[in-house]
Motif scaffolding. Structure first.
Motif, PDB file in Angstrom:
ATOM      1  N   THR A  34      37.260  46.898  46.659  1.00 25.81           N
ATOM      2  CA  THR A  34      37.454  48.146  45.926  1.00 25.81           C
ATOM      3  C   THR A  34      38.446  47.932  44.792  1.00 25.81           C
ATOM      4  O   THR A  34      38.233  48.383  43.662  1.00 25.81           O
ATOM      5  CB  THR A  34      37.979  49.245  46.879  1.00 25.81           C
ATOM      6  N   GLN A  35      39.514  47.217  45.072  1.00 22.52           N
ATOM      7  CA  GLN A  35      40.527  46.961  44.055  1.00 22.52           C
ATOM      8  C   GLN A  35      39.953  46.136  42.902  1.00 22.52           C
ATOM      9  O   GLN A  35      40.261  46.385  41.729  1.00 22.52           O
ATOM     10  CB  GLN A  35      41.728  46.245  44.680  1.00 22.52           C
ATOM     11  N   LEU A  36      39.090  45.187  43.221  1.00 19.74           N
ATOM     12  CA  LEU A  36      38.480  44.369  42.183  1.00 19.74           C
ATOM     13  C   LEU A  36      37.541  45.214  41.316  1.00 19.74           C
ATOM     14  O   LEU A  36      37.550  45.095  40.084  1.00 19.74           O
ATOM     15  CB  LEU A  36      37.733  43.187  42.791  1.00 19.74           C
ATOM     16  N   MET A  37      36.755  46.072  41.931  1.00 14.63           N
ATOM     17  CA  MET A  37      35.879  46.954  41.150  1.00 14.63           C
ATOM     18  C   MET A  37      36.701  47.875  40.260  1.00 14.63           C
ATOM     19  O   MET A  37      36.345  48.126  39.101  1.00 14.63           O
ATOM     20  CB  MET A  37      34.957  47.756  42.068  1.00 14.63           C
ATOM     21  N   LEU A  38      37.797  48.375  40.768  1.00 16.41           N
ATOM     22  CA  LEU A  38      38.668  49.227  39.974  1.00 16.41           C
ATOM     23  C   LEU A  38      39.251  48.436  38.797  1.00 16.41           C
ATOM     24  O   LEU A  38      39.290  48.927  37.670  1.00 16.41           O
ATOM     25  CB  LEU A  38      39.778  49.809  40.838  1.00 16.41           C
ATOM     26  N   ALA A  39      39.661  47.215  39.043  1.00 19.22           N
ATOM     27  CA  ALA A  39      40.177  46.373  37.960  1.00 19.22           C
ATOM     28  C   ALA A  39      39.109  46.148  36.893  1.00 19.22           C
ATOM     29  O   ALA A  39      39.408  46.171  35.695  1.00 19.22           O
ATOM     30  CB  ALA A  39      40.664  45.035  38.519  1.00 19.22           C
ATOM     31  N   GLN A  40      37.864  45.951  37.320  1.00 18.72           N
ATOM     32  CA  GLN A  40      36.777  45.763  36.362  1.00 18.72           C
ATOM     33  C   GLN A  40      36.570  47.010  35.506  1.00 18.72           C
ATOM     34  O   GLN A  40      36.317  46.912  34.305  1.00 18.72           O
ATOM     35  CB  GLN A  40      35.484  45.392  37.092  1.00 18.72           C
ATOM     36  N   VAL A  54      44.055  43.313  39.814  1.00 20.91           N
ATOM     37  CA  VAL A  54      43.587  41.943  40.062  1.00 20.91           C
ATOM     38  C   VAL A  54      44.647  41.167  40.833  1.00 20.91           C
ATOM     39  O   VAL A  54      44.333  40.426  41.771  1.00 20.91           O
ATOM     40  CB  VAL A  54      43.235  41.229  38.736  1.00 20.91           C
ATOM     41  N   ASP A  55      45.902  41.344  40.447  1.00 16.96           N
ATOM     42  CA  ASP A  55      46.975  40.644  41.155  1.00 16.96           C
ATOM     43  C   ASP A  55      47.053  41.065  42.622  1.00 16.96           C
ATOM     44  O   ASP A  55      47.348  40.241  43.495  1.00 16.96           O
ATOM     45  CB  ASP A  55      48.319  40.861  40.449  1.00 16.96           C
ATOM     46  N   ARG A  56      46.771  42.330  42.895  1.00 15.19           N
ATOM     47  CA  ARG A  56      46.746  42.783  44.299  1.00 15.19           C
ATOM     48  C   ARG A  56      45.617  42.090  45.054  1.00 15.19           C
ATOM     49  O   ARG A  56      45.789  41.681  46.207  1.00 15.19           O
ATOM     50  CB  ARG A  56      46.569  44.301  44.367  1.00 15.19           C
ATOM     51  N   VAL A  57      44.474  41.956  44.413  1.00 13.26           N
ATOM     52  CA  VAL A  57      43.350  41.266  45.056  1.00 13.26           C
ATOM     53  C   VAL A  57      43.726  39.812  45.321  1.00 13.26           C
ATOM     54  O   VAL A  57      43.510  39.297  46.428  1.00 13.26           O
ATOM     55  CB  VAL A  57      42.073  41.341  44.182  1.00 13.26           C
ATOM     56  N   LEU A  58      44.314  39.147  44.332  1.00 11.30           N
ATOM     57  CA  LEU A  58      44.661  37.735  44.501  1.00 11.30           C
ATOM     58  C   LEU A  58      45.762  37.527  45.533  1.00 11.30           C
ATOM     59  O   LEU A  58      45.793  36.489  46.200  1.00 11.30           O
ATOM     60  CB  LEU A  58      45.044  37.124  43.156  1.00 11.30           C
ATOM     61  N   ALA A  59      46.633  38.514  45.686  1.00 10.61           N
ATOM     62  CA  ALA A  59      47.666  38.411  46.725  1.00 10.61           C
ATOM     63  C   ALA A  59      47.015  38.439  48.108  1.00 10.61           C
ATOM     64  O   ALA A  59      47.446  37.725  49.023  1.00 10.61           O
ATOM     65  CB  ALA A  59      48.670  39.554  46.586  1.00 10.61           C
ATOM     66  N   ALA A  60      45.969  39.242  48.249  1.00  8.82           N
ATOM     67  CA  ALA A  60      45.275  39.342  49.537  1.00  8.82           C
ATOM     68  C   ALA A  60      44.231  38.248  49.719  1.00  8.82           C
ATOM     69  O   ALA A  60      43.981  37.799  50.838  1.00  8.82           O
ATOM     70  CB  ALA A  60      44.607  40.715  49.653  1.00  8.82           C
ATOM     71  N   GLN A  61      43.608  37.830  48.608  1.00  4.40           N
ATOM     72  CA  GLN A  61      42.522  36.848  48.662  1.00  4.40           C
ATOM     73  C   GLN A  61      42.702  35.807  47.548  1.00  4.40           C
ATOM     74  O   GLN A  61      42.027  35.876  46.518  1.00  4.40           O
ATOM     75  CB  GLN A  61      41.165  37.537  48.502  1.00  4.40           C
ATOM     76  N   PRO A  62      43.588  34.851  47.720  1.00  2.00           N
ATOM     77  CA  PRO A  62      43.842  33.877  46.655  1.00  2.00           C
ATOM     78  C   PRO A  62      42.629  33.009  46.311  1.00  2.00           C
ATOM     79  O   PRO A  62      42.599  32.390  45.252  1.00  2.00           O
ATOM     80  CB  PRO A  62      44.999  33.035  47.187  1.00  2.00           C
ATOM     81  N   GLY A  63      41.646  32.984  47.165  1.00  5.38           N
ATOM     82  CA  GLY A  63      40.441  32.200  46.914  1.00  5.38           C
ATOM     83  C   GLY A  63      39.296  33.008  46.340  1.00  5.38           C
ATOM     84  O   GLY A  63      38.151  32.564  46.350  1.00  5.38           O
ATOM     85  N   ASN A  64      39.575  34.189  45.795  1.00  4.95           N
ATOM     86  CA  ASN A  64      38.533  35.059  45.245  1.00  4.95           C
ATOM     87  C   ASN A  64      38.232  34.620  43.806  1.00  4.95           C
ATOM     88  O   ASN A  64      38.972  34.933  42.878  1.00  4.95           O
ATOM     89  CB  ASN A  64      38.998  36.516  45.295  1.00  4.95           C
ATOM     90  N   ALA A  65      37.117  33.900  43.623  1.00  2.71           N
ATOM     91  CA  ALA A  65      36.761  33.352  42.309  1.00  2.71           C
ATOM     92  C   ALA A  65      36.546  34.455  41.281  1.00  2.71           C
ATOM     93  O   ALA A  65      36.934  34.314  40.121  1.00  2.71           O
ATOM     94  CB  ALA A  65      35.514  32.480  42.425  1.00  2.71           C
ATOM     95  N   GLU A  66      35.922  35.547  41.673  1.00  5.85           N
ATOM     96  CA  GLU A  66      35.664  36.651  40.737  1.00  5.85           C
ATOM     97  C   GLU A  66      36.974  37.251  40.227  1.00  5.85           C
ATOM     98  O   GLU A  66      37.089  37.591  39.042  1.00  5.85           O
ATOM     99  CB  GLU A  66      34.814  37.728  41.408  1.00  5.85           C
ATOM    100  N   ALA A  67      37.962  37.364  41.087  1.00  8.67           N
ATOM    101  CA  ALA A  67      39.258  37.894  40.665  1.00  8.67           C
ATOM    102  C   ALA A  67      39.939  36.932  39.683  1.00  8.67           C
ATOM    103  O   ALA A  67      40.538  37.373  38.699  1.00  8.67           O
ATOM    104  CB  ALA A  67      40.154  38.148  41.874  1.00  8.67           C
ATOM    105  N   HIS A  68      39.827  35.633  39.926  1.00  9.89           N
ATOM    106  CA  HIS A  68      40.401  34.663  38.987  1.00  9.89           C
ATOM    107  C   HIS A  68      39.683  34.752  37.636  1.00  9.89           C
ATOM    108  O   HIS A  68      40.326  34.700  36.582  1.00  9.89           O
ATOM    109  CB  HIS A  68      40.317  33.242  39.542  1.00  9.89           C
ATOM    110  N   TYR A  69      38.361  34.884  37.672  1.00 11.56           N
ATOM    111  CA  TYR A  69      37.593  35.015  36.428  1.00 11.56           C
ATOM    112  C   TYR A  69      38.030  36.261  35.660  1.00 11.56           C
ATOM    113  O   TYR A  69      38.284  36.199  34.452  1.00 11.56           O
ATOM    114  CB  TYR A  69      36.096  35.078  36.747  1.00 11.56           C
TER     115      TYR A  69
END
Length: 194
Positions: A34-40, A54-69
């Motif tokens: 949800t946070q990633l969709m909101l960031a988009q 996005v930073d919140r997503v990466l804090a929870a899921q550092p391996g999330n490629a879409e968030a890094h992109y």
């Protein structure tokens, strides 16, 4: 919203996106998806706020490629708008795109993002046409059409419009029903006439 300093500025979004964002937040505000969709959604109107999500997503899921992109995209746009911090932001953009490619090396969009970075950024900020060429070769293995487009953009960046046209003509022969190849070939031919 737990952990957020302030809520997102949903009023900055177009009306249809405001409703979508509110529904996302109401459904599950602490869910990284949800946070990633909101960031988009926010990336179109508020880069700072999109970066926070996005930073919140990466804090929870550092391996999330879409968030890094997405972080690479955000940092790149911030670098374009900045003056004093442009180099630092550009390097952060590059690092985020590289991480996305590292995590999902066969995702065409992530390769395109890193290629576009290398084509657009000056060398002092990490742009590198030779690296873009290597990545375009990898992209061809993943998606021939997108790889041909990247190779043509690279040739254009090197000032070689004839090679760009040749690449697109050959790709068009292999993919005759690709409108994106035909369209880009037309653009390059028009540029050559100029």
């Amino acid at each position: 919203m737990a952990g957020a300093a302030k809520g997102p500025d949903l009023m900055a979004l177009p009306l249809e996106q405001q409703a979508e964002a509110r529904a996302l937040l109401d459904s599950s505000p602490d869910d990284p998806g949800t946070q990633l969709m909101l960031a988009q959604l926010l990336e179109r109107t508020d880069l700072k706020e999109a970066e926070r999500w996005v930073d919140r997503v990466l804090a929870a899921q550092p391996g999330n490629a879409e968030a890094h992109y997405l972080r690479g995209t955000i940092k790149g746009r911030q670098a374009q708008a900045a003056s004093l911090s442009a180099l630092r932001l550009a390097r952060q953009s590059k690092a985020a795109f590289e991480k996305a490619v590292e995590l999902a090396p066969t995702t065409a969009r992530y390769l395109q993002g890193l290629i576009n970075f290398h084509l657009a950024a000056p060398s002092i900020a990490g742009g590198d046409l030779d690296e873009a060429e290597l990545l375009a070769g990898r992209l061809i293995d993943v998606d021939e059409v997108e790889g041909a487009l990247a190779t043509a953009r690279l040739a254009s960046a090197r000032g070689d419009i004839e090679t760009a046209i040749d690449v697109l003509e050959r790709a068009g022969e292999m993919h005759p029903k690709s409108p994106v190849l035909a369209f880009n070939l037309g653009l390059f031919r028009q540029q050559q006439q100029d």
